[in-house]
Design an enzyme around this catalytic site. Structure first.
Site, PDB file in Angstrom:
ATOM      1  N   ASP A  11      11.240   0.657 -14.143  1.00 33.36           N
ATOM      2  CA  ASP A  11       9.753   0.462 -14.331  1.00 33.36           C
ATOM      3  C   ASP A  11       9.449   1.827 -15.149  1.00 33.36           C
ATOM      4  O   ASP A  11      10.328   2.639 -15.129  1.00 33.36           O
ATOM      5  CB  ASP A  11       9.115   0.521 -12.960  1.00 33.36           C
ATOM      6  CG  ASP A  11       7.573   0.494 -12.963  1.00 33.36           C
ATOM      7  OD1 ASP A  11       7.117  -0.104 -13.903  1.00 33.36           O
ATOM      8  OD2 ASP A  11       6.858   1.200 -12.253  1.00 33.36           O
ATOM      9  N   SER A  12       8.074   1.632 -15.686  1.00 36.33           N
ATOM     10  CA  SER A  12       7.798   2.928 -16.397  1.00 36.33           C
ATOM     11  C   SER A  12       7.563   4.218 -15.323  1.00 36.33           C
ATOM     12  O   SER A  12       7.570   5.211 -15.800  1.00 36.33           O
ATOM     13  CB  SER A  12       6.373   2.518 -16.776  1.00 36.33           C
ATOM     14  OG  SER A  12       5.330   2.116 -15.958  1.00 36.33           O
TER      15      SER A  12
ATOM     16  N   TYR B 180       3.616   2.981 -19.504  1.00 37.33           N
ATOM     17  CA  TYR B 180       3.800   2.134 -20.839  1.00 37.33           C
ATOM     18  C   TYR B 180       2.529   1.365 -21.426  1.00 37.33           C
ATOM     19  O   TYR B 180       2.487   0.916 -22.257  1.00 37.33           O
ATOM     20  CB  TYR B 180       4.904   1.277 -20.369  1.00 37.33           C
ATOM     21  CG  TYR B 180       6.340   1.808 -20.060  1.00 37.33           C
ATOM     22  CD1 TYR B 180       6.719   3.163 -20.406  1.00 37.33           C
ATOM     23  CD2 TYR B 180       7.371   0.932 -19.914  1.00 37.33           C
ATOM     24  CE1 TYR B 180       7.888   3.699 -20.269  1.00 37.33           C
ATOM     25  CE2 TYR B 180       8.586   1.454 -20.125  1.00 37.33           C
ATOM     26  CZ  TYR B 180       8.782   2.887 -20.085  1.00 37.33           C
ATOM     27  OH  TYR B 180      10.244   3.505 -19.962  1.00 37.33           O
ATOM     28  N   GLY B 181       1.524   1.215 -20.407  1.00 35.02           N
ATOM     29  CA  GLY B 181       0.435   0.274 -20.509  1.00 35.02           C
ATOM     30  C   GLY B 181      -0.320   0.864 -21.738  1.00 35.02           C
ATOM     31  O   GLY B 181      -1.255  -0.164 -22.159  1.00 35.02           O
TER      32      GLY B 181
ATOM     33  N   CYS C  74       8.616  -4.083 -14.467  1.00 35.69           N
ATOM     34  CA  CYS C  74       7.115  -3.305 -15.120  1.00 35.69           C
ATOM     35  C   CYS C  74       6.482  -4.589 -15.801  1.00 35.69           C
ATOM     36  O   CYS C  74       7.241  -5.288 -16.728  1.00 35.69           O
ATOM     37  CB  CYS C  74       7.556  -2.264 -15.980  1.00 35.69           C
ATOM     38  SG  CYS C  74       6.180  -1.643 -17.085  1.00 35.69           S
ATOM     39  N   ASN C  75       5.272  -4.957 -15.651  1.00 32.33           N
ATOM     40  CA  ASN C  75       4.748  -5.894 -16.267  1.00 32.33           C
ATOM     41  C   ASN C  75       4.513  -5.592 -17.837  1.00 32.33           C
ATOM     42  O   ASN C  75       4.536  -6.536 -18.687  1.00 32.33           O
ATOM     43  CB  ASN C  75       3.191  -6.021 -15.733  1.00 32.33           C
ATOM     44  CG  ASN C  75       3.403  -6.979 -14.489  1.00 32.33           C
ATOM     45  OD1 ASN C  75       3.318  -8.173 -14.272  1.00 32.33           O
ATOM     46  ND2 ASN C  75       3.725  -6.023 -13.298  1.00 32.33           N
ATOM     47  N   THR C  76       4.354  -4.283 -18.091  1.00 35.07           N
ATOM     48  CA  THR C  76       4.150  -4.131 -19.493  1.00 35.07           C
ATOM     49  C   THR C  76       5.473  -4.366 -20.350  1.00 35.07           C
ATOM     50  O   THR C  76       5.392  -5.163 -21.287  1.00 35.07           O
ATOM     51  CB  THR C  76       3.823  -2.642 -19.692  1.00 35.07           C
ATOM     52  OG1 THR C  76       2.725  -2.285 -18.977  1.00 35.07           O
ATOM     53  CG2 THR C  76       3.635  -2.278 -21.120  1.00 35.07           C
TER      54      THR C  76
ATOM     55  N   GLU D 183      -2.026   4.612  -6.250  1.00 35.06           N
ATOM     56  CA  GLU D 183      -1.196   6.016  -6.370  1.00 35.06           C
ATOM     57  C   GLU D 183      -1.857   7.150  -5.103  1.00 35.06           C
ATOM     58  O   GLU D 183      -1.082   7.894  -4.604  1.00 35.06           O
ATOM     59  CB  GLU D 183      -1.050   6.461  -7.817  1.00 35.06           C
ATOM     60  CG  GLU D 183      -0.117   5.479  -8.527  1.00 35.06           C
ATOM     61  CD  GLU D 183       0.366   6.352  -9.734  1.00 35.06           C
ATOM     62  OE1 GLU D 183       0.051   7.548 -10.138  1.00 35.06           O
ATOM     63  OE2 GLU D 183       1.195   5.537 -10.353  1.00 35.06           O
TER      64      GLU D 183
ATOM     65  N   CYS E 237       0.682  -6.427 -12.045  1.00 34.37           N
ATOM     66  CA  CYS E 237       0.905  -5.220 -12.109  1.00 34.37           C
ATOM     67  C   CYS E 237       1.686  -4.867 -10.732  1.00 34.37           C
ATOM     68  O   CYS E 237       1.400  -5.100  -9.802  1.00 34.37           O
ATOM     69  CB  CYS E 237      -0.310  -4.050 -12.291  1.00 34.37           C
ATOM     70  SG  CYS E 237      -0.079  -2.575 -12.131  1.00 34.37           S
ATOM     71  N   THR E 238       2.753  -3.698 -11.145  1.00 36.77           N
ATOM     72  CA  THR E 238       3.424  -3.321 -10.049  1.00 36.77           C
ATOM     73  C   THR E 238       2.652  -2.623  -8.854  1.00 36.77           C
ATOM     74  O   THR E 238       3.163  -2.729  -7.636  1.00 36.77           O
ATOM     75  CB  THR E 238       4.292  -2.058 -10.552  1.00 36.77           C
ATOM     76  OG1 THR E 238       3.573  -1.337 -11.329  1.00 36.77           O
ATOM     77  CG2 THR E 238       5.414  -2.893 -11.512  1.00 36.77           C
ATOM     78  N   HIS E 239       1.715  -1.894  -9.212  1.00 37.24           N
ATOM     79  CA  HIS E 239       0.888  -1.239  -8.326  1.00 37.24           C
ATOM     80  C   HIS E 239      -0.020  -2.120  -7.251  1.00 37.24           C
ATOM     81  O   HIS E 239      -0.443  -1.790  -6.171  1.00 37.24           O
ATOM     82  CB  HIS E 239       0.067  -0.420  -8.955  1.00 37.24           C
ATOM     83  CG  HIS E 239       0.560   0.849  -9.553  1.00 37.24           C
ATOM     84  ND1 HIS E 239       1.835   0.646 -10.293  1.00 37.24           N
ATOM     85  CD2 HIS E 239       0.492   2.148  -9.385  1.00 37.24           C
ATOM     86  CE1 HIS E 239       2.183   1.980 -10.749  1.00 37.24           C
ATOM     87  NE2 HIS E 239       1.435   2.840 -10.253  1.00 37.24           N
TER      88      HIS E 239
END
Ligand code: DGL
Length: 269
Positions: A13-14, A45-46, A76-78, A155, A187-189
């Site tokens: 992931d980023s 990365y987004g 990572c979605n991006t 975060e 999104c990962t978050h």
């Protein structure tokens, strides 16, 4: 089935948000060893150009290959929306992104054919989720919106307070008039914000967690190719990052949902 099945699964992931995908992998496949790489020195990365996201993704993939993995998850979605098709073409081993599993789950969950998708700016603006959903179900109606503020809130650990609630309300209120019955958390978050997002959109809207659907897809591919680890010992999780930023362990453990034993720093230069 030979030694190949005993190799670890590689995940990148980023940053450390992709540990939400690892959390789901551990849940479903507890005996698999996992090597995780978070490109913390170069995130996000987004906001980067497609060329840069592809270049970084290739480097991340090469690093995981050096760790002798049997399958790679682009958590990572991006990177999944920009680089996945190229990585799949270039690579012999299975490479799984987070986008398609989420899109498939959304298409099968919707009853009225109206789906919402949220994520960070690049994956949403790239139209990759729309394209994937339309390929699966051509007549599907899609509402999509970048919700970048969810990333720092997750975060910070502000998972369900007033500010997060108001942010979610302001982003997601239009979803009700669109009439979606499914919302993809692209999104990962975002899986960390499931409660607050669920409260805003209401219980009639099914939330699709791309991280969970990706773990389902990985389990399926491993079984199909005879690559599932036959052992019954608990698999280790090795976490590598390209920088060790402030509070990385605390934030990482929130995403992973368990203590991280060791975080190793690596450099590609
Ligand atoms: N991991 C990224 C994603 O899922 C979010 C953070 C970033 O933009 O790098 O899109």
């Amino acid at each position: 089935m030979g030694d190949e099945a005993k190799k670890p699964i590689g995940v990148f992931d980023s940053g450390i948000g992709g540990l939400t995908v690892v959390r789901e992998l551990v849940e479903r496949l507890p005996n698999e060893e996992i090597v995780y790489f978070g490109d913390t020195a170069r995130l996000p990365y987004g906001t980067k150009s497609p060329e840069t996201v592809l270049r970084f993704s290739r480097q991340n993939l090469s690093f995981l290959k050096e760790k002798n993995v049997k399958l790679i998850v682009v958590a990572c979605n991006t990177a999944s929306s920009i680089a996945l098709s190229t990585l799949v073409e270039e690579e012999e081993m299975p490479v799984v992104g987070v986008l398609l599993p989420g899109a498939r789950a959304a298409a099968s969950a919707t009853r009225n054919g109206r789906v919402g998708v949220i994520g960070t700016t690049v994956p949403i603006r790239s139209g990759a989720y729309e394209a994937a959903l339309r390929e699966i179900q051509p007549g599907i109606e899609i509402w999509s919106l970048p919700c970048p503020l969810f990333v720092p809130l997750a975060e910070e650990g502000w998972l369900d307070n007033e500010i997060t609630y108001l942010t979610a309300k302001s982003y997601l209120e239009p979803l009700a008039s669109f009439g979606a019955d499914v919302l993809v958390l692209g999104c990962t978050h975002y899986p960390l914000l499931t409660d607050v997002i669920g409260r805003v959109v209401g219980e009639d809207v099914t939330l699709v967690d791309s991280a969970r659907e990706t773990a389902v897809e990985v389990e399926r591919i491993l079984a199909e190719r005879g690559l599932a680890n036959p052992g019954d010992a608990r698999g280790e999780i090795h976490v590598y990052v390209s920088d060790v930023p402030y509070l990385i362990r605390e934030v990482g453990e929130r995403f992973l949902g368990r203590p991280i034993e060791r975080i190793e720093r690596v450099s590609f230069q």
